[in-house]
Design an enzyme around this catalytic site. Structure first.
Site, PDB file in Angstrom:
ATOM      1  N   CYS A  84       0.657  -1.350   0.171  1.00 47.06           N
ATOM      2  CA  CYS A  84      -0.058   0.020   0.037  1.00 47.06           C
ATOM      3  C   CYS A  84       0.847   1.210   0.060  1.00 47.06           C
ATOM      4  O   CYS A  84       0.639   2.106  -0.910  1.00 47.06           O
ATOM      5  CB  CYS A  84      -0.931   0.159   1.372  1.00 47.06           C
ATOM      6  N   ARG A  88       1.421   4.254  -3.013  1.00 48.33           N
ATOM      7  CA  ARG A  88       0.725   5.533  -2.591  1.00 48.33           C
ATOM      8  C   ARG A  88       2.100   6.688  -2.730  1.00 48.33           C
ATOM      9  O   ARG A  88       1.720   7.788  -3.193  1.00 48.33           O
ATOM     10  CB  ARG A  88       0.068   5.776  -1.486  1.00 48.33           C
ATOM     11  N   LYS A 144      -8.413   6.393   1.805  1.00 47.91           N
ATOM     12  CA  LYS A 144      -7.031   5.805   2.687  1.00 47.91           C
ATOM     13  C   LYS A 144      -5.660   6.586   2.317  1.00 47.91           C
ATOM     14  O   LYS A 144      -5.520   6.426   0.948  1.00 47.91           O
ATOM     15  CB  LYS A 144      -7.064   4.385   2.474  1.00 47.91           C
ATOM     16  N   SER A 169      -4.709   1.396   6.815  1.00 44.58           N
ATOM     17  CA  SER A 169      -5.614   0.437   6.341  1.00 44.58           C
ATOM     18  C   SER A 169      -6.782   0.129   7.245  1.00 44.58           C
ATOM     19  O   SER A 169      -6.622   0.516   8.349  1.00 44.58           O
ATOM     20  CB  SER A 169      -4.538  -0.749   6.006  1.00 44.58           C
ATOM     21  N   HIS A 229      -9.359  -4.317   0.120  1.00 42.60           N
ATOM     22  CA  HIS A 229      -8.488  -4.702   1.315  1.00 42.60           C
ATOM     23  C   HIS A 229      -9.418  -5.297   2.534  1.00 42.60           C
ATOM     24  O   HIS A 229     -10.495  -4.835   3.004  1.00 42.60           O
ATOM     25  CB  HIS A 229      -7.738  -3.259   1.885  1.00 42.60           C
ATOM     26  N   LYS A 302       0.144  -9.913  -3.921  1.00 40.91           N
ATOM     27  CA  LYS A 302       0.439  -8.790  -3.005  1.00 40.91           C
ATOM     28  C   LYS A 302       1.934  -9.258  -2.291  1.00 40.91           C
ATOM     29  O   LYS A 302       1.824 -10.253  -1.636  1.00 40.91           O
ATOM     30  CB  LYS A 302      -0.716  -8.348  -1.954  1.00 40.91           C
TER      31      LYS A 302
HETATM   32 MG    MG Z   1      -3.065  -2.349  -1.108  1.00 41.87          MG
END
Ligand code: MG
Length: 476
Positions: A84, A88, A144, A169, A229, A302
Site C-alpha cells: 500500500c 501511494r 485511505k 488501512s 482490502h 501482493k
Molecule cells: Mg494495498
C-alpha cells in the site's frame, strides 16, 4: 513551500484558450473550455489484475468499469508496487518508493512491528496535488491515505485542500492489537472504528459533493477506496447480490460508485473536460482465499515482485482526447502519473529528481502502439530492494526471497505464507506472462545485460534516496 523549476509547455492540443470558434460553412458556434481538465484518480486497495470483467474475470461483473474502458484506454502492462504505502508514495511523488523514503508499509501507532516503521512522506517532497495547486487546481482527497499519520504528514500538509477518510488501512483495528481507527474530516476525528459496510457509500457521497461544489474550477479529486482490502464489507444494496460471493459484491459496489461519478460528470456538464483514471495499489492478498482477489494470468500476489504482486488494472477515460476503445501494452507505472498529469495541467515538475515519464502523447494517441512512451526500465522494488527489472518483453529477477501461499484461508481468516528463494531468472513476459519458464541459460547475454542494469540502478538509488519524515525531526 514546494518549488518548481521546470515549466512544461501547455499542451495546446489538449486544452485550448477561451475562444469562440466559427466553423466554416456552419452557423454553429462552438464554445471551447478555457480551463485545463478536471482530474479524478480512483485507486482501489488490493484489487488484482484479474478482478474486472474487462480484464477477463468470470467471477466479477463490472459493467461501469467495462464501459469506461470501452470509452477510453485500457492498459495491460501497468504496475503498482507490492504494497500500500510504497504505491501511494509513487503516485504522490512520481518516484520509485525508496527514492522518497517509503520502501515499505508505513506503521500505524502503538504496535511492536511498527516500531521501525514510524515515518511518513516528507513534507519537503513535492506532491501531485501541490503541483496541480500551483496552476490553480482545487484538490480533495477521499479515502485511505497511508503515507504517515503524523500531523506533519497528513493529506492537508501534502497539497490537499480537504480530506475525508482513514489515515491508514482498514484492518489496523483494536481487535487486531492496534489503536482505534479514526475516520477523519481534515484534522478532526469524526468517528472511531467506523461501520465499514458504509465506507464505499460515504466516500462516494463525499466525492459527489466535491464535484458539485467545484464544477466551475479545475479540480483534482483523489478517491482512494479502502476496499477490497480485508476485512471486506459491502452495504445492504450489494451484499449477497452478485451471487458470486462477498468479494464480487464489494467490487460490484465500487463499480457502481464509478458509474455514479461518471453519470454526475454528465449532469454537471463537465464530462468532456474531465480525465478519469482507475487503478489499484497492488495485487491480491492471496492468503485470504475467497476474500482475496485474483491476479488473473499472473504469478503470486501482493507483497511480491512477481507480476501478480504489481501488475494491476488501469483504465483512463477522457472523451475527445483519449481514443475510445484503445489499448496499451507498453509498461508504465504509478511513477508516471505525476509527470503525466502535471503535463496535462500545464504545471511544472518537482525540483527534486523523479523517476516517472510523461505518458500524455501515448495515452492520447489514436494508435498508442505507434506512440510508445519514452524508453525506461520498469523497476520492481520491494522493501527497498530492486528484485527485478523489465525492459521490453524481458524481465530478470536477481536472487531474492519471496512469499507464496502455503495454506489458503477462507471467509476473512488468513491462511499462511511460506518462503522460497529465486535464482537469477529471466522471463519472456510476452510468451510467458505467468513467469513459469526461466530462460536465463538460453539467453546469457540478455541475462547479463539486465543483471548489470539492476546492479547499477540499485547502486544509484542507494546514493540518491531521500529520507522520510520521522516524528521529532524538523520539517524545514
Ligand atoms: Mg494495498
Amino acid at each position: 513551500m514546494p518549488r518548481f523549476f521546470v515549466l512544461i509547455a501547455c499542451c495546446a492540443c489538449l486544452f485550448s484558450t477561451c475562444v469562440d470558434v466559427d466553423i466554416p460553412g456552419s452557423a454553429e458556434v462552438v464554445k471551447e473550455r478555457s480551463a485545463p481538465p478536471n482530474i479524478i484518480f480512483i485507486l482501489t486497495d488490493d484489487q488484482g489484475y484479474g478482478d474486472l470483467s474487462c480484464y477477463g474475470s468470470s467471477r466479477i461483473y463490472s459493467p461501469n468499469l467495462d464501459q469506461m474502458a470501452t470509452e477510453g484506454i485500457k492498459l495491460t502492462s501497468f504496475y503498482a508496487f507490492p504494497s500500500c504505502s510504497p504505491s501511494r508514495a509513487a503516485l504522490m511523488t512520481g518516484c520509485y518508493p525508496p527514492r522518497v523514503g517509503i520502501p515499505d508499509v508505513v506503521g500505524p501507532p502503538g504496535v511492536a512491528w511498527t516500531a521501525n516503521k514510524q515515518y511518513g512522506l516528507h513534507p519537503q517532497e513535492t506532491t501531485l496535488p501541490e503541483a496541480l495547486k500551483s496552476v490553480g487546481y482545487v484538490t480533495a482527497m477521499v479515502g485511505k491515505w497511508h503515507l504517515g499519520h503524523f500531523p506533519e504528514t497528513m493529506p492537508q500538509k501534502h497539497g490537499f485542500d480537504q480530506f475525508f477518510g482513514l489515515p491508514y488501512s482498514n484492518d489496523m483495528l483494536p481487535e487486531k492489537g492496534y489503536g482505534n481507527l479514526s475516520l477523519m474530516r481534515n484534522t478532526d476525528t469524526l468517528e472511531v472504528n467506523p461501520d465499514q459496510t458504509q465506507l464505499v457509500k460515504r466516500y462516494t457521497a463525499e466525492a459527489l459533493d466535491f464535484i458539485r461544489q467545484k464544477r466551475d474550477v479545475p479540480f483534482f479529486l483523489y478517491l482512494a477506496h479502502s476496499m477490497p482490502h480485508v476485512p471486506i464489507f459491502a452495504s445492504d444494496d450489494f451484499l449477497e447480490k452478485s451471487g458470486r460471493g462477498l468479494y464480487a459484491d464489494v467490487i460490484a459496489e465500487i463499480d457502481a460508485s464509478v458509474g455514479t461519478l461518471l453519470a454526475e460528470l454528465k449532469v454537471q456538464g463537465i464530462d468532456e473536460n474531465t480525465l478519469v483514471i482507475f487503478t489499484s495499489d497492488n495485487g491480491p492478498w492471496l492468503t485470504y482465499g475467497n476474500h482475496a482477489g485474483s491476479a488473473g494470468p499472473f504469478r503470486e500476489g501482493k507483497g511480491t515482485t512477481w507480476e501478480g504482486g504489481m501488475r494491476v488494472p488501469m483504465i483512463a477515460r477522457w472523451p475527445g482526447k483519449i481514443s475510445a476503445g484503445s489499448v496499451s501494452h507498453h509498461p508504465a507505472s504509478l511513477t508516471d502519473i505525476l509527470p503525466t498529469l502535471v503535463s496535462i495541467a500545464g504545471a511544472g515538475l518537482p525540483e527534486k529528481k523523479i523517476d516517472g515519464r510523461d505518458l500524455t502523447a501515448h495515452l492520447t494517441s489514436p494508435a498508442p502502439a505507434a506512440a510508445p512512451p519514452p524508453d525506461a526500465p520498469m523497476c520492481y522494488y520491494r522493501s527497498g530492494n530492486l528484485d527485478a527489472v523489465r525492459v521490453g518483453k524481458w524481465k530478470l529477477h536477481v536472487p531474492h526471497s519471496f512469499r507464496y501461499v502455503d495454506i489458503v484461508g477462507n471467509d476473512a481468516v488468513s491462511g499462511n505464507y511460506a518462503y522460497r528463494d529465486t535464482g537469477l531468472e529471466l522471463y519472456d513476459l510476452e510468451g510467458d506472462p505467468g513467469e513459469k519458464y526461466n530462460v536465463a541459460e538460453k539467453f546469457p547475454e540478455k541475462t547479463e545485460e539486465l543483471r548489470a542494469l539492476i546492479e547499477r540502478l540499485q547502486a544509484e538509488m542507494e546514493t540518491e534516496k531521500r529520507a522520510p519524515f520521522r516524528p521529532g525531526e524538523g520539517v524545514s
